[in-house]
Scaffold this motif. Structure first.
Motif, mmCIF file in Angstrom:
data_model
loop_
_atom_site.group_PDB
_atom_site.id
_atom_site.type_symbol
_atom_site.label_atom_id
_atom_site.label_comp_id
_atom_site.label_asym_id
_atom_site.label_seq_id
_atom_site.Cartn_x
_atom_site.Cartn_y
_atom_site.Cartn_z
ATOM 1 N N LEU A 116 23.551 14.668 63.060
ATOM 2 C CA LEU A 116 23.721 14.011 61.761
ATOM 3 C C LEU A 116 25.148 14.142 61.242
ATOM 4 O O LEU A 116 25.704 13.204 60.673
ATOM 5 C CB LEU A 116 22.737 14.591 60.749
ATOM 6 N N ARG A 117 25.758 15.300 61.439
ATOM 7 C CA ARG A 117 27.143 15.485 60.972
ATOM 8 C C ARG A 117 28.082 14.516 61.671
ATOM 9 O O ARG A 117 29.047 14.032 61.080
ATOM 10 C CB ARG A 117 27.597 16.923 61.220
ATOM 11 N N ARG A 118 27.822 14.235 62.926
ATOM 12 C CA ARG A 118 28.719 13.388 63.702
ATOM 13 C C ARG A 118 28.478 11.905 63.486
ATOM 14 O O ARG A 118 29.377 11.095 63.687
ATOM 15 C CB ARG A 118 28.580 13.713 65.198
ATOM 16 N N THR A 119 27.262 11.543 63.141
ATOM 17 C CA THR A 119 26.939 10.120 63.070
ATOM 18 C C THR A 119 26.991 9.546 61.665
ATOM 19 O O THR A 119 27.040 8.329 61.509
ATOM 20 C CB THR A 119 25.534 9.853 63.648
ATOM 21 N N ARG A 120 26.981 10.389 60.649
ATOM 22 C CA ARG A 120 27.098 9.873 59.292
ATOM 23 C C ARG A 120 28.554 9.521 59.028
ATOM 24 O O ARG A 120 29.437 10.363 59.124
ATOM 25 C CB ARG A 120 26.602 10.903 58.274
ATOM 26 N N ALA A 121 28.800 8.280 58.691
ATOM 27 C CA ALA A 121 30.175 7.786 58.529
ATOM 28 C C ALA A 121 30.844 8.418 57.333
ATOM 29 O O ALA A 121 30.244 8.607 56.289
ATOM 30 C CB ALA A 121 30.162 6.272 58.356
ATOM 31 N N SER A 122 32.141 8.739 57.516
ATOM 32 C CA SER A 122 32.954 9.243 56.401
ATOM 33 C C SER A 122 34.412 9.008 56.744
ATOM 34 O O SER A 122 34.794 8.978 57.900
ATOM 35 C CB SER A 122 32.703 10.731 56.186
ATOM 36 N N PRO A 123 35.270 8.841 55.727
ATOM 37 C CA PRO A 123 36.685 8.600 55.980
ATOM 38 C C PRO A 123 37.324 9.786 56.688
ATOM 39 O O PRO A 123 36.839 10.905 56.585
ATOM 40 C CB PRO A 123 37.269 8.404 54.575
ATOM 41 N N PHE A 124 38.417 9.513 57.400
ATOM 42 C CA PHE A 124 39.113 10.589 58.093
ATOM 43 C C PHE A 124 39.607 11.647 57.103
ATOM 44 O O PHE A 124 39.222 12.792 57.135
ATOM 45 C CB PHE A 124 40.324 10.039 58.868
ATOM 46 N N GLY A 125 40.503 11.274 56.244
ATOM 47 C CA GLY A 125 41.032 12.204 55.262
ATOM 48 C C GLY A 125 41.703 13.407 55.887
ATOM 49 O O GLY A 125 41.703 14.489 55.328
ATOM 50 N N LYS A 126 42.272 13.265 57.079
ATOM 51 C CA LYS A 126 42.879 14.375 57.793
ATOM 52 C C LYS A 126 44.328 14.040 58.140
ATOM 53 O O LYS A 126 44.721 12.889 58.183
ATOM 54 C CB LYS A 126 42.107 14.668 59.082
ATOM 55 N N PRO A 127 45.155 15.063 58.393
ATOM 56 C CA PRO A 127 46.542 14.811 58.748
ATOM 57 C C PRO A 127 46.652 13.918 59.974
ATOM 58 O O PRO A 127 45.787 13.910 60.842
ATOM 59 C CB PRO A 127 47.088 16.226 59.044
ATOM 60 N N GLU A 128 47.752 13.175 60.053
ATOM 61 C CA GLU A 128 47.988 12.239 61.151
ATOM 62 C C GLU A 128 47.931 12.937 62.499
ATOM 63 O O GLU A 128 47.481 12.359 63.478
ATOM 64 C CB GLU A 128 49.355 11.577 60.962
ATOM 65 N N ALA A 129 48.349 14.215 62.550
ATOM 66 C CA ALA A 129 48.386 14.930 63.819
ATOM 67 C C ALA A 129 47.001 15.126 64.411
ATOM 68 O O ALA A 129 46.851 15.345 65.605
ATOM 69 C CB ALA A 129 49.064 16.289 63.631
ATOM 70 N N ALA A 130 45.958 15.059 63.575
ATOM 71 C CA ALA A 130 44.599 15.276 64.057
ATOM 72 C C ALA A 130 43.961 13.990 64.562
ATOM 73 O O ALA A 130 42.803 13.997 64.944
ATOM 74 C CB ALA A 130 43.747 15.883 62.945
ATOM 75 N N ILE A 131 44.720 12.890 64.540
ATOM 76 C CA ILE A 131 44.168 11.595 64.915
ATOM 77 C C ILE A 131 44.927 11.038 66.116
ATOM 78 O O ILE A 131 46.143 11.003 66.138
ATOM 79 C CB ILE A 131 44.254 10.605 63.740
ATOM 80 N N VAL A 132 44.182 10.612 67.128
ATOM 81 C CA VAL A 132 44.769 9.989 68.318
ATOM 82 C C VAL A 132 44.495 8.497 68.240
ATOM 83 O O VAL A 132 43.356 8.074 68.058
ATOM 84 C CB VAL A 132 44.169 10.586 69.606
ATOM 85 N N ARG A 133 45.550 7.687 68.387
ATOM 86 C CA ARG A 133 45.413 6.232 68.261
ATOM 87 C C ARG A 133 45.654 5.570 69.615
ATOM 88 O O ARG A 133 46.565 5.949 70.354
ATOM 89 C CB ARG A 133 46.403 5.698 67.225
ATOM 90 N N PHE A 134 44.827 4.585 69.906
ATOM 91 C CA PHE A 134 45.002 3.790 71.122
ATOM 92 C C PHE A 134 44.535 2.369 70.815
ATOM 93 O O PHE A 134 43.379 2.129 70.505
ATOM 94 C CB PHE A 134 44.257 4.389 72.318
ATOM 95 N N GLY A 135 45.525 1.448 70.868
ATOM 96 C CA GLY A 135 45.227 0.065 70.508
ATOM 97 C C GLY A 135 44.684 -0.018 69.090
ATOM 98 O O GLY A 135 45.236 0.609 68.176
ATOM 99 N N PRO A 136 43.582 -0.727 68.848
ATOM 100 C CA PRO A 136 43.021 -0.852 67.506
ATOM 101 C C PRO A 136 42.162 0.340 67.101
ATOM 102 O O PRO A 136 41.598 0.365 66.010
ATOM 103 C CB PRO A 136 42.157 -2.113 67.611
ATOM 104 N N PHE A 137 42.070 1.352 67.964
ATOM 105 C CA PHE A 137 41.159 2.468 67.728
ATOM 106 C C PHE A 137 41.900 3.723 67.263
ATOM 107 O O PHE A 137 43.070 3.933 67.581
ATOM 108 C CB PHE A 137 40.369 2.793 68.996
#
Length: 235
Positions: free
Chosen positions: A125-146
């Motif tokens: 449930l924690r993983r599948t309930r949608a919520s905004p990132f709200g985290k520093p850019e360093a914690a996010i990996v971007r590839f194409g539109p994802f």
């Protein structure tokens, strides 16, 4: 049978199992731990509830008379992405691969402790309930539109959350932790062995169908020939 009204944000669990005693046990235990619960003895009864109610997760037995849990899950996935946690007395690797191919989020083998089921439900449930990132850019990996949040384990295409299973999420975390580097099948499986490595290939193919424009010629989730797979991230 449904539980009494609890907290407004209490998760609603549909338990589908032909074992009357197990249904009663799980219903009582999950309600005591803050969940709403509806129980069904067959796939047909579960469909009746699904037609009129919204559920946060389905706890589904594999071996049921008539339509099996596998058959029910495969049919449900044609129209719904509700998380499914499958209960099974069958531990053969091919059964787990089949469940993963269908789109099951997690497995729990019988017999099990109710506490473990509760923890697994909470994790899904924690993983599948949608919520905004709200985290520093360093914690996010971007590839194409994802964009994938390593902290939340959340995959987005723009503002839209992309539905991934718990197993897919674990694998994507490993790949995104070292973008561009090869990650072996053994590491991705967590256990090693031919059966688990076959499961890795199944999950990779499913992920490719979700993130690649042409899954047969992947731009992001590439095969590292002879070793495993790598994720090609932006920048």
């Amino acid at each position: 049978m449904t539980s009494a009204t609890l907290e407004d944000d209490a998760a609603h669990v549909l338990v589908v199992d032909d074992d009357r005693r197990l249904r009663a046990l799980l219903s009582s235990y999950l309600m005591k731990n803050g969940h709403r619960v509806t129980v069904a003895a067959t796939a047909a009864e579960a469909r009746t509830f699904l037609d009129g109610l919204a559920f946060d997760i389905i706890v589904l037995d594999v071996m049921m008379p008539g339509e099996t849990g596998f058959e029910f899950a495969a049919d449900l996935r044609k129209r719904s992405q509700v998380p499914i946690l499958m209960l099974t007395a069958r531990g053969e690797p091919q059964d787990r691969v089949l469940g993963l191919e269908i789109g099951v989020d997690d497995y729990l083998s019988k017999p099990f402790e109710p506490r473990e089921l509760l923890l697994r439900i909470g994790s899904v449930l924690r993983r599948t309930r949608a919520s905004p990132f709200g985290k520093p850019e360093a914690a996010i990996v971007r590839f194409g539109p994802f964009a994938f949040s390593l902290e939340r384990g959340e995959l987005r295409a723009g503002e839209e959350v992309v539905r991934i299973t718990e197993r897919e999420r674990e694998m994507l975390r490993l790949l995104c932790a070292s973008p561009g580097d090869s990650v072996s099948r053994e590491v991705l499986s967590g256990l090693g062995g031919a059966a688990q490595e076959r499961t890795v290939d199944v999950l990779i193919n499913r992920l490719r169908r979700k993130i690649e424009q042409d899954p047969a010629n992947p731009a992001y989730l590439q095969t590292a020939r002879g070793t495993g797979y790598r994720l090609i991230a932006d920048g």
